[in-house]
Design a protein around this motif. Structure first.
Motif, PDB file in Angstrom:
ATOM      1  N   PRO A  69      40.016   8.879  18.523  1.00  0.00           N
ATOM      2  CA  PRO A  69      40.412   7.998  17.130  1.00  0.00           C
ATOM      3  C   PRO A  69      41.361   7.012  17.704  1.00  0.00           C
ATOM      4  O   PRO A  69      41.356   5.900  16.651  1.00  0.00           O
ATOM      5  N   GLU A  70      42.237   6.875  18.717  1.00  0.00           N
ATOM      6  CA  GLU A  70      43.157   5.877  18.913  1.00  0.00           C
ATOM      7  C   GLU A  70      42.527   4.839  19.530  1.00  0.00           C
ATOM      8  O   GLU A  70      43.226   3.666  19.434  1.00  0.00           O
ATOM      9  N   ARG A  71      41.321   4.694  19.773  1.00  0.00           N
ATOM     10  CA  ARG A  71      40.272   3.478  19.954  1.00  0.00           C
ATOM     11  C   ARG A  71      40.169   2.522  18.889  1.00  0.00           C
ATOM     12  O   ARG A  71      39.784   1.641  18.922  1.00  0.00           O
ATOM     13  N   LEU A  72      40.298   3.177  17.697  1.00  0.00           N
ATOM     14  CA  LEU A  72      39.885   2.630  16.587  1.00  0.00           C
ATOM     15  C   LEU A  72      41.161   2.363  15.704  1.00  0.00           C
ATOM     16  O   LEU A  72      41.083   1.261  14.796  1.00  0.00           O
ATOM     17  N   LEU A  73      42.313   3.200  15.742  1.00  0.00           N
ATOM     18  CA  LEU A  73      43.455   3.057  14.981  1.00  0.00           C
ATOM     19  C   LEU A  73      44.742   3.059  16.260  1.00  0.00           C
ATOM     20  O   LEU A  73      44.605   4.251  17.070  1.00  0.00           O
ATOM     21  N   PRO A  74      45.558   2.162  15.924  1.00  0.00           N
ATOM     22  CA  PRO A  74      46.744   2.399  17.106  1.00  0.00           C
ATOM     23  C   PRO A  74      47.722   3.594  16.626  1.00  0.00           C
ATOM     24  O   PRO A  74      48.278   3.772  17.734  1.00  0.00           O
ATOM     25  N   LYS A  75      47.726   3.913  15.561  1.00  0.00           N
ATOM     26  CA  LYS A  75      48.389   5.080  14.986  1.00  0.00           C
ATOM     27  C   LYS A  75      48.201   5.380  13.635  1.00  0.00           C
ATOM     28  O   LYS A  75      47.429   4.758  12.987  1.00  0.00           O
ATOM     29  N   ALA A  76      48.439   6.547  13.437  1.00  0.00           N
ATOM     30  CA  ALA A  76      48.025   7.345  12.111  1.00  0.00           C
ATOM     31  C   ALA A  76      48.907   6.584  11.209  1.00  0.00           C
ATOM     32  O   ALA A  76      50.113   6.076  11.159  1.00  0.00           O
ATOM     33  N   PRO A  77      48.060   6.058  10.077  1.00  0.00           N
ATOM     34  CA  PRO A  77      48.616   5.197   8.961  1.00  0.00           C
ATOM     35  C   PRO A  77      49.877   5.918   8.143  1.00  0.00           C
ATOM     36  O   PRO A  77      50.385   5.272   7.474  1.00  0.00           O
ATOM     37  N   GLY A  78      49.942   7.113   8.070  1.00  0.00           N
ATOM     38  CA  GLY A  78      50.837   7.873   7.387  1.00  0.00           C
ATOM     39  C   GLY A  78      50.616   8.512   6.083  1.00  0.00           C
ATOM     40  O   GLY A  78      49.191   8.031   5.379  1.00  0.00           O
TER      41      GLY A  78
END
Length: 334
Positions: free
Chosen positions: A182-191
């Protein structure tokens, strides 16, 4: 064909479709090996679906404002799953041959890996309209479905779009061994603000019936949720066996929703000729909410595809869910 959004296209030109499946397989295997991962084959869906070529612009995901939805294999050969315990919401739906697939939605935390990843279905597009340009990670789709995916207001990410985000594991045979980082698609969790599901959390509603177990049956699959006082959770069972994660943890939900919906035939079929069911998640109907060892028979309503789903008691009082992971299992209304 069910209602599908046609709002806009991704920014940037779409890459041309792969000339052959072999070319896509070779590209993804090479990327996986370069990343130090074991490979058990290419990224496609066992010849049942077609993958997309990479998009030239991936900047929308860099905002971190979108949820990540991952389409998951749920055949017996695909279990145990990886990373499902980190999901905020897990959706279960019926697919071809009476089997089931899962969609895990991530907003508050991202696991190191998720999988096994499998192909998208037409119903997914309507379900995901409730989120703001969600990222949909999937292994591929039927050729005729790809234009609908391209037109939908989401960020489609197959191994062709993001080859460095996927890898093949060594413990299962293809096609049940495709995993996502997942970290390759999102830099961090959106919340949590990105979870525009319409769900409410808080104190349990009045009433309900003490319940120890609930089973939902599809023609060739079933889910069982058993209440655990010690865990304060509903333990998940699939096809008569305990459902666990790859690291041996028992899958467990704080709230389970059995949502009775219309399931009809779509315009799509698999390679064996089986029709793909279309699960209608816009509309209204009955549902059963399980929380705190009790069952509540309620109503659900989702007026528009861009809305979340509201759950209410008979007098219109909103139904709160317990804090923690929610499983929504779509069952055919009688």
């Amino acid at each position: 064909m069910g209602p599908v959004a046609t709002v806009g296209r991704e920014r940037g030109a779409r890459g041309r479709r792969a000339a052959t499946t072999a070319a896509l397989l070779a590209a993804t295997v090479t990327a996986a090996l370069a990343a130090g991962c074991t490979s058990g084959g290419g990224p496609g869906d066992d010849g049942r679906g077609t993958s997309r070529q990479p998009e030239q612009s991936t900047s929308p995901s860099a905002t971190g404002s979108s949820v990540l939805a991952v389409k998951l294999d749920n055949a017996a050969a695909a279990r145990p799953h990886t990373g499902v315990d980190a999901a905020d919401v897990v959706y279960a739906e019926q697919v071809e041959g009476g089997l089931s697939r899962l969609m895990a939605v991530y907003a508050t935390r991202l696991p190191k890996a998720v999988g096994p990843v499998r192909s998208a279905r037409e119903s997914d597009l309507e379900l995901l309209r409730q989120f703001d340009r969600p990222i949909l990670a999937f292994s591929g789709a039927q050729k005729k479905l790809l234009p609908l995916i391209d037109k939908a207001p989401l960020q489609a990410k197959t191994p062709g779009d993001a080859p460095d985000a996927y890898f093949r594991g060594s413990g299962k045979p293809a096609p049940h061994n495709l995993y996502l980082r997942p970290e390759r698609l999102l830099p961090k969790a959106p919340g949590p603000a990105a979870l525009t599901t319409g769900f409410r959390y808080g104190a349990a509603p009045a009433g309900g019936t003490a319940t120890t177990s609930q089973t939902v049956r599809y023609p060739a699959a079933r889910f069982t949720f058993t209440w655990s006082d010690s865990r304060d959770r509903w333990l998940v069972g699939m096809d008569g066996a305990p459902a666990t994660t790859a690291d041996g943890k028992r899958m467990a939900a704080a709230t389970v929703v059995v949502q009775y919906v219309k399931v009809r035939a779509s315009d799509f079929r698999d390679f064996l000729g089986n029709n793909t069911p279309y699960t209608e998640t816009v509309g209204s109907g009955k549902a059963r909410v399980l929380r705190d060892g009790r069952a509540y028979d309620v109503h659900w309503k989702r007026e528009h595809a861009t809305d979340g789903t509201a759950f209410t008691t008979g007098d219109g009082t909103p139904v709160n869910f317990a804090k923690g992971q929610v499983w929504v299992v779509y069952a055919k209304a009688s």
